[in-house]
Design a protein around this motif. Structure first.
Motif, mmCIF file in Angstrom:
data_model
loop_
_atom_site.group_PDB
_atom_site.id
_atom_site.type_symbol
_atom_site.label_atom_id
_atom_site.label_comp_id
_atom_site.label_asym_id
_atom_site.label_seq_id
_atom_site.Cartn_x
_atom_site.Cartn_y
_atom_site.Cartn_z
ATOM 1 N N ALA A 1 0.826 -1.209 0.000
ATOM 2 C CA ALA A 1 0.000 0.000 0.000
ATOM 3 C C ALA A 1 0.858 1.257 0.000
ATOM 4 O O ALA A 1 0.601 2.211 -0.745
ATOM 5 N N VAL A 2 1.896 1.274 0.834
ATOM 6 C CA VAL A 2 2.782 2.434 0.904
ATOM 7 C C VAL A 2 3.544 2.601 -0.410
ATOM 8 O O VAL A 2 3.733 3.720 -0.903
ATOM 9 N N LEU A 3 3.979 1.495 -1.000
ATOM 10 C CA LEU A 3 4.668 1.557 -2.293
ATOM 11 C C LEU A 3 3.742 2.145 -3.360
ATOM 12 O O LEU A 3 4.147 3.017 -4.147
ATOM 13 N N GLY A 4 2.488 1.696 -3.372
ATOM 14 C CA GLY A 4 1.532 2.223 -4.339
ATOM 15 C C GLY A 4 1.279 3.700 -4.146
ATOM 16 O O GLY A 4 1.210 4.461 -5.123
ATOM 17 N N LYS A 5 1.173 4.132 -2.889
ATOM 18 C CA LYS A 5 0.942 5.553 -2.615
ATOM 19 C C LYS A 5 2.128 6.389 -3.081
ATOM 20 O O LYS A 5 1.957 7.479 -3.646
ATOM 21 N N GLY A 6 3.340 5.913 -2.841
ATOM 22 C CA GLY A 6 4.521 6.640 -3.292
ATOM 23 C C GLY A 6 4.572 6.757 -4.809
ATOM 24 O O GLY A 6 4.929 7.809 -5.354
ATOM 25 N N CYS A 7 4.186 5.679 -5.497
ATOM 26 C CA CYS A 7 4.181 5.705 -6.964
ATOM 27 C C CYS A 7 3.136 6.688 -7.482
ATOM 28 O O CYS A 7 3.372 7.397 -8.477
ATOM 29 N N PHE A 8 1.993 6.748 -6.830
ATOM 30 C CA PHE A 8 0.981 7.724 -7.219
ATOM 31 C C PHE A 8 1.474 9.147 -6.961
ATOM 32 O O PHE A 8 1.157 10.069 -7.716
ATOM 33 N N GLY A 9 2.241 9.341 -5.889
ATOM 34 C CA GLY A 9 2.791 10.668 -5.610
ATOM 35 C C GLY A 9 3.695 11.145 -6.731
ATOM 36 O O GLY A 9 3.607 12.299 -7.182
ATOM 37 N N VAL A 10 4.571 10.257 -7.206
ATOM 38 C CA VAL A 10 5.443 10.597 -8.334
ATOM 39 C C VAL A 10 4.613 10.853 -9.595
ATOM 40 O O VAL A 10 4.851 11.816 -10.335
ATOM 41 N N SER A 11 3.617 10.012 -9.830
ATOM 42 C CA SER A 11 2.797 10.126 -11.039
ATOM 43 C C SER A 11 2.038 11.448 -11.074
ATOM 44 O O SER A 11 1.994 12.129 -12.111
ATOM 45 N N LEU A 12 1.439 11.837 -9.949
ATOM 46 C CA LEU A 12 0.656 13.075 -9.922
ATOM 47 C C LEU A 12 1.554 14.306 -10.089
ATOM 48 O O LEU A 12 1.170 15.274 -10.750
ATOM 49 N N THR A 13 2.745 14.269 -9.485
ATOM 50 C CA THR A 13 3.680 15.383 -9.650
ATOM 51 C C THR A 13 4.147 15.471 -11.092
ATOM 52 O O THR A 13 4.231 16.564 -11.675
ATOM 53 N N CYS A 14 4.438 14.326 -11.677
ATOM 54 C CA CYS A 14 4.853 14.295 -13.077
ATOM 55 C C CYS A 14 3.745 14.820 -13.981
ATOM 56 O O CYS A 14 3.988 15.600 -14.903
ATOM 57 N N LEU A 15 2.509 14.429 -13.703
ATOM 58 C CA LEU A 15 1.377 14.870 -14.516
ATOM 59 C C LEU A 15 1.172 16.377 -14.409
ATOM 60 O O LEU A 15 0.821 17.039 -15.388
#
Length: 510
Positions: free
Chosen positions: A415-429
Motif C-alpha cells: 500500500a505504501v509503495l503504491g501511494k509513493g508511486c501515485f505521488g510521483v505520477s501526480l507530480t509528473c502529470l
C-alpha cells in the motif's frame, strides 16, 4: 512574458511575495485534511448486533459469563468471530454443549440486527459510522458519502471557474473560505447522515473555489499535501471522537477567511477583463509593500495596456474546436484513470492495515519522498517513461495486495509503495500537462483535465459500494485502471527539454 516584466518593476521577489506565499501556504496546509478526513471520522469500528439478554442489564442471567451469552446470542461469522450483521432469533442454549458444532443451528434461526449494533469503542469513541449505523446493509452509504463530497468538488470547479471570471479571484476566495469554514464546522451538528452529506457537499464546493483562486493568485505555489497527511494521522491519533476531529480541522479555516482579505486582486485578470485602472492600483500596492517607490512614476495605464497588448490578444484568440483533440482525449483519459485509482487507494485505509494512524503517516512520508525525487526521474528518463512506469508500479502494488491475506504486514508495504508511486505520477502529470498544449488552449485544457480528474475522484469511492457482493472488484478495478492509464501515456508526445508550445504548429512539430 509581458506580465512577468510588469512584476519585475514592482518587485518580483520581495516582501509582498513572501507574505502572499505564507498566506496561501496556510490555505494549502489545511485543505488536504478535508479530503482525507473520513479515513478517521468515518472509520468502521468492530460491531455486532444488540441483543436484549446480552446488552440489557436487567435481563442478563447472573449465572452465565459474557462469553457464554455471546455464544448463544450471536452466530459465528466468516472469520469465526461473532457475526457482525446477524443474531439468533432465540437463544441457542444447545451451543453451550462442548460438543456442539455448526450443525446445531441453521441460518433460518437468525435475523438481521433489528435493534441496532454494539460497537467496539477501543480505537474510536465515535465515528459517523457508529453515529448513523452505516454498517451491514447500510455499509454502501459510507462510500456514497465520499462520492458526494467529491461531487461537490466537481460542481464547485465548474461554478467557481465561471464566477472567478465574472467576479474576480479575491472576492471568490474570501467567500469560499467562509463557506467552507461554516459548512465544515456545522457538520458536527448534523442530525442525520443526509444533512451531514449536504454540508460536506457545500464544504467541498468551497474547497474547489479555494484551490482554483489560490492557484491563480499564486501559480508557483505547490500544495504540501504530504506533510498535511502526516499531520492528520497524528491529530486523529489524539482526537478519537469524529466531532472533535472535525472541529479541529474546520475551525482553522476561519483564519484563511480573515487572512485572505489583504490579498490583492489578480492584476493579470483585471487587465484582461478591461479594468486597467484597478490593476494599476493593485500593482502600485505591491510596489509600495516591496519598497519600489519609483514604480509609482513609471507604472501608468498606458504602460500596462501596451505591455499586455500581446497577451490580451492571445487570450481573445480562438483555436479550432479540434485543435489538439487527440492529445486532449488521451490526457483526459489518463487524468480520469489516475484520480479514480488514487482516491480508491487513499480513501480506504482500513482495508490496507490495522493501524490506520501509522498508515496515514507512512503515506504522507512516502508521498513527500516521491514528490521530492520526481524532478530527478524526469531529468533522466523524461516525462512519458517516468509517468508510465510509476503508474504501472502503482497498479501492480494494488493488484499484489489482492493476493496478501488481511492483517499481514506485507499489505502495508504494498500500500505504501503504491501511494509513493501515485505521488510521483501526480507530480509528473502536473509538470507534464502544460507542456502538452499550446498557449491559446492551455487554460481551457487544464480546466477539462481538472474536471476529468474530479469525475474520476467521484467514481472511485462508488466502486467501493460493490465490495459487499464482489469483495475483489474494487482493488482489481483500481489496479487494472492504473495500468491502463500507463499504456495511454505511451501515446503522448515526449516534451523533455522542449519549450512550452505557443501554437498548434509548435505542438505538432514535437
Amino acid at each position: 512574458m509581458a506580465f512577468s516584466e510588469l512584476l519585475e518593476q514592482v518587485g518580483g521577489e520581495g516582501l509582498f511575495q513572501t507574505l502572499q506565499v505564507f498566506t496561501l501556504l496556510l490555505v494549502s496546509v489545511l485543505l488536504p485534511s478535508q479530503l482525507l478526513l473520513e479515513n478517521f471520522s468515518a472509520a468502521v469500528p468492530g460491531h455486532r448486533c444488540w441483543v436484549h439478554m446480552l446488552d440489557n442489564g436487567s435481563e442478563t442471567p447472573a449465572n452465565l459469563t459474557p462469553e457464554a451469552l455471546l455464544t448463544v446470542s450471536i452466530p459465528p461469522g466468516p472469520d469465526q468471530g461473532p457475526h457482525q450483521c446477524r443474531r439468533f432469533r432465540q437463544p441457542q442454549w444447545q451451543l453451550l454443549d462442548p460438543n456442539a458444532t455448526a450443525a446445531n443451528w441453521s441460518e433460518a434461526a437468525t435475523e438481521p440486527c433489528v435493534d441496532g449494533w454494539v460497537y467496539d469503542l477501543g480505537t474510536f469513541t465515535s465515528t459517523i459510522v457508529s453515529e448513523w449505523g452505516l454498517v451491514c446493509d447500510n455499509q454502501g452509504l459510507k462510500p456514497l458519502g465520499q462520492s458526494i463530497f467529491m461531487a461537490g468538488v466537481l460542481v464547485g470547479s465548474f461554478a467557481c471557474g465561471l464566477l472567478s471570471y465574472w467576479l474576480g479571484r479575491k472576492p471568490l476566495l474570501c467567500w469560499c473560505s467562509l463557506q467552507m469554514a461554516v459548512a465544515s464546522t456545522s457538520t458536527i451538528f448534523a442530525p442525520s447522515f443526509l444533512v451531514y452529506c449536504a454540508l460536506r457537499f457545500l464544504s467541498a464546493f468551497g474547497l474547489a473555489g479555494i484551490i482554483l483562486t489560490s492557484a491563480t493568485l499564486s501559480e508557483s505555489l505547490a500544495w504540501p499535501a504530504p506533510a498535511t497527511g502526516t499531520a492528520l494521522g497524528g491529530l486523529a491519533f489524539f482526537l478519537r471522537d469524529w466531532r472533535t476531529l472535525q472541529l479541529a480541522v474546520s475551525v482553522p479555516m476561519f483564519a484563511t477567511f480573515l487572512t485572505s482579505w489583504w490579498l490583492p486582486e489578480s492584476a493579470r485578470w483585471l487587465i484582461i477583463t478591461g479594468k486597467p485602472d484597478q490593476a494599476l492600483q493593485e500593482l502600485r500596492k505591491v510596489a509600495r509593500i516591496n519598497g519600489r517607490k519609483e514604480a509609482k512614476k513609471t507604472l501608468t495605464t498606458e504602460v500596462l495596456m501596451s505591455s499586455m497588448e500581446e497577451e490580451v490578444a492571445s487570450v481573445r484568440a480562438r483555436c479550432p474546436v479540434l485543435c489538439g483533440a487527440r492529445t486532449r482525449l488521451l490526457a483526459l483519459s489518463c487524468r480520469f484513470a489516475v484520480m479514480l485509482s488514487y482516491y480508491g487507494l487513499v480513501l480506504d485505509l482500513q482495508s490496507l492495515g490495522s493501524d490506520i494512524f501509522l498508515l496515514q503517516v507512512l503515506f504522507g512520508a512516502v508521498d513527500f519522498l516521491g514528490r521530492g525525487t520526481t524532478t530527478l526521474f524526469l531529468r533522466f528518463f523524461g516525462r512519458r517513461v517516468t509517468l508510465a512506469s510509476f503508474l504501472t508500479m502503482a497498479g501492480l502494488s494494488i493488484l499484489a495486495n489482492v493476493l496478501v491475506p488481511q492483517g499481514e504486514p506485507l499489505r502495508v508495504v504494498f500500500a505504501v509503495l503504491g501511494k509513493g508511486c501515485f505521488g510521483v505520477s501526480l507530480t509528473c502529470l502536473t509538470i507534464y500537462k502544460p507542456e502538452l498544449f499550446p498557449t491559446p488552449l492551455r487554460v481551457t485544457a487544464d480546466g477539462f483535465l481538472q474536471s476529468a480528474g474530479r469525475l474520476g475522484a467521484v467514481i472511485g469511492p462508488l466502486i467501493m459500494m460493490t465490495r459487499q457482493a464482489l469483495p475483489l472488484l474494487p482493488p482489481i478495478s483500481y489496479g487494472v485502471i492504473s495500468i491502463a492509464a500507463s499504456l495511454i501515456v505511451l501515446f503522448l508526445p515526449e516534451t523533455r527539454g522542449l519549450p512550452l508550445p505557443d501554437t498548434i504548429q509548435d505542438l505538432e512539430s514535437q
